[in-house]
Design an enzyme around this catalytic site. Structure first.
Site, PDB file in Angstrom:
ATOM      1  CE  LYS A  10      -4.299  -1.889   2.092  1.00 31.55           C
ATOM      2  NZ  LYS A  10      -5.074  -1.612   3.165  1.00 31.55           N
ATOM      3  CG  PHE A  58     -13.321   2.104   7.575  1.00 32.89           C
ATOM      4  CD1 PHE A  58     -12.612   1.277   6.522  1.00 32.89           C
ATOM      5  CD2 PHE A  58     -13.680   1.292   8.585  1.00 32.89           C
ATOM      6  CE1 PHE A  58     -12.829   0.183   6.291  1.00 32.89           C
ATOM      7  CE2 PHE A  58     -13.933  -0.090   8.317  1.00 32.89           C
ATOM      8  CZ  PHE A  58     -13.698  -0.734   7.263  1.00 32.89           C
ATOM      9  NE  ARG A  91      -6.389 -12.059   5.707  1.00 33.68           N
ATOM     10  CZ  ARG A  91      -7.142 -11.208   5.524  1.00 33.68           C
ATOM     11  NH1 ARG A  91      -7.098 -10.296   4.539  1.00 33.68           N
ATOM     12  NH2 ARG A  91      -7.793 -10.948   6.707  1.00 33.68           N
ATOM     13  CB  THR A  97      -7.272  -5.624  10.254  1.00 38.60           C
ATOM     14  OG1 THR A  97      -7.620  -6.748   9.772  1.00 38.60           O
ATOM     15  CG2 THR A  97      -7.769  -4.292   9.459  1.00 38.60           C
ATOM     16  NE  ARG A 108      -2.309  -5.586   7.538  1.00 41.02           N
ATOM     17  CZ  ARG A 108      -3.675  -5.979   7.235  1.00 41.02           C
ATOM     18  NH1 ARG A 108      -4.247  -6.786   7.922  1.00 41.02           N
ATOM     19  NH2 ARG A 108      -4.089  -5.827   5.819  1.00 41.02           N
ATOM     20  CG  HIS A 126      -5.566  -6.197  -0.233  1.00 44.44           C
ATOM     21  ND1 HIS A 126      -6.738  -6.210   0.473  1.00 44.44           N
ATOM     22  CD2 HIS A 126      -5.643  -7.154  -1.196  1.00 44.44           C
ATOM     23  CE1 HIS A 126      -7.460  -7.223  -0.084  1.00 44.44           C
ATOM     24  NE2 HIS A 126      -6.721  -7.555  -1.120  1.00 44.44           N
TER      25      HIS A 126
HETATM   26  O1  CDP Z   1      -6.900  -5.573   5.381  1.00 47.63           O
HETATM   27  P1  CDP Z   1      -7.674  -6.633   5.942  1.00 47.63           P
HETATM   28  O2  CDP Z   1      -8.375  -7.601   5.280  1.00 47.63           O
HETATM   29  O3  CDP Z   1      -7.069  -7.324   6.991  1.00 47.63           O
HETATM   30  O4  CDP Z   1      -8.867  -5.894   6.730  1.00 47.63           O
HETATM   31  P2  CDP Z   1     -10.542  -5.238   6.386  1.00 47.63           P
HETATM   32  O5  CDP Z   1     -11.536  -5.466   7.388  1.00 47.63           O
HETATM   33  O6  CDP Z   1     -10.912  -5.877   4.946  1.00 47.63           O
HETATM   34  O7  CDP Z   1     -10.391  -3.603   6.031  1.00 47.63           O
HETATM   35  C1  CDP Z   1      -9.565  -3.370   4.715  1.00 47.63           C
HETATM   36  C2  CDP Z   1      -8.694  -2.153   5.056  1.00 47.63           C
HETATM   37  O8  CDP Z   1      -9.592  -1.146   5.527  1.00 47.63           O
HETATM   38  C3  CDP Z   1      -7.772  -2.052   6.220  1.00 47.63           C
HETATM   39  O9  CDP Z   1      -6.446  -3.214   5.785  1.00 47.63           O
HETATM   40  C4  CDP Z   1      -7.431  -0.861   6.482  1.00 47.63           C
HETATM   41  O10 CDP Z   1      -6.586  -0.313   5.647  1.00 47.63           O
HETATM   42  C5  CDP Z   1      -8.727  -0.314   6.220  1.00 47.63           C
HETATM   43  N1  CDP Z   1      -9.477  -0.464   7.835  1.00 47.63           N
HETATM   44  C6  CDP Z   1      -9.638   0.881   8.681  1.00 47.63           C
HETATM   45  O11 CDP Z   1      -9.016   1.906   8.213  1.00 47.63           O
HETATM   46  N2  CDP Z   1     -10.348   1.009   9.629  1.00 47.63           N
HETATM   47  C7  CDP Z   1     -11.186  -0.012  10.095  1.00 47.63           C
HETATM   48  N3  CDP Z   1     -11.589   0.064  11.416  1.00 47.63           N
HETATM   49  C8  CDP Z   1     -11.098  -1.232   9.220  1.00 47.63           C
HETATM   50  C9  CDP Z   1     -10.077  -1.360   8.295  1.00 47.63           C
HETATM   51 MG    MG Z   2      -9.912  -7.472   3.828  1.00 50.88          MG
END
Ligand code: CDP
Ligand code: MG
Length: 149
Positions: A10, A58, A91, A97, A108, A126
């Site tokens: 990213k 968000f 993952r 996350t 992360r 991602h």
């Molecule tokens: O990336 P991942 O699949 O772990 O998480 P997701 O729940 O699919 O969320 C996608 C992306 O949204 C995250 O990688 C974050 O960049 C963003 N996000 C955020 O900014 N604030 C949150 N509370 C949850 C997700």
């Molecule tokens: Mg995701």
């Protein structure tokens, strides 16, 4: 199971000069890299990629983030990996996350943070979360002839 998965390094990670470290950690998983490119992400591509989060609070900041607008207009590096349990392995390397809760040695945990103004989670990479998402996401980011057979 042999799987393909999409990784996006990213804009937060590209802007911080972490590309080499991240690809090095990914290389250590022993998967095969079958596609790679630098992408200046448009709003349209960003919204299509994160379609599932459209209604989340968000979402707007997430689009600003992935299009590079929070990080000096940095691009994204898109990579397709293939191999045994590729989705789960990547993952796990990515970590949880929320970077503050992510395992310390995950990508992360090492490199993520929460953006001070937007509270956007800067999650470094991602990675696809299932075979179904991987199929959709790879088709969104790559043309067939951009992938090594
Ligand atoms: O990336 P991942 O699949 O772990 O998480 P997701 O729940 O699919 O969320 C996608 C992306 O949204 C995250 O990688 C974050 O960049 C963003 N996000 C955020 O900014 N604030 C949150 N509370 C949850 C997700
Ligand atoms: Mg995701």
């Amino acid at each position: 199971m042999n799987e393909k998965t999409l990784v996006l390094i990213k804009p937060d990670a590209v802007a911080k000069g972490l590309t080499g470290n991240i690809i090095s950690d990914l290389d250590n998983l022993g998967l095969k890299m079958i596609g790679l490119k630098l992408v200046k992400v448009t709003d349209e591509l960003a919204k299509a990629h994160y379609l599932e989060h459209k209604e989340r609070p968000f979402f707007n900041d997430l689009i600003l983030h992935i299009t590079g607008k929070l990080h000096n207009n940095a691009p994204v590096i898109a990579i397709v990996y293939e191999g045994e349990s590729a989705i789960e392995k990547i993952r796990k390397l990515a970590g949880s996350t929320n970077p503050e809760k992510a395992e310390l040695k995950s990508l992360r945990g090492k490199y993520g943070r929460i953006h001070s103004e937007t509270k956007c989670l800067e999650t470094v990479i991602h990675s696809s979360d299932s075979a179904e998402s991987a199929k959709r996401e790879i088709a969104l980011w790559f043309a067939q002839d951009e992938l090594i057979k």
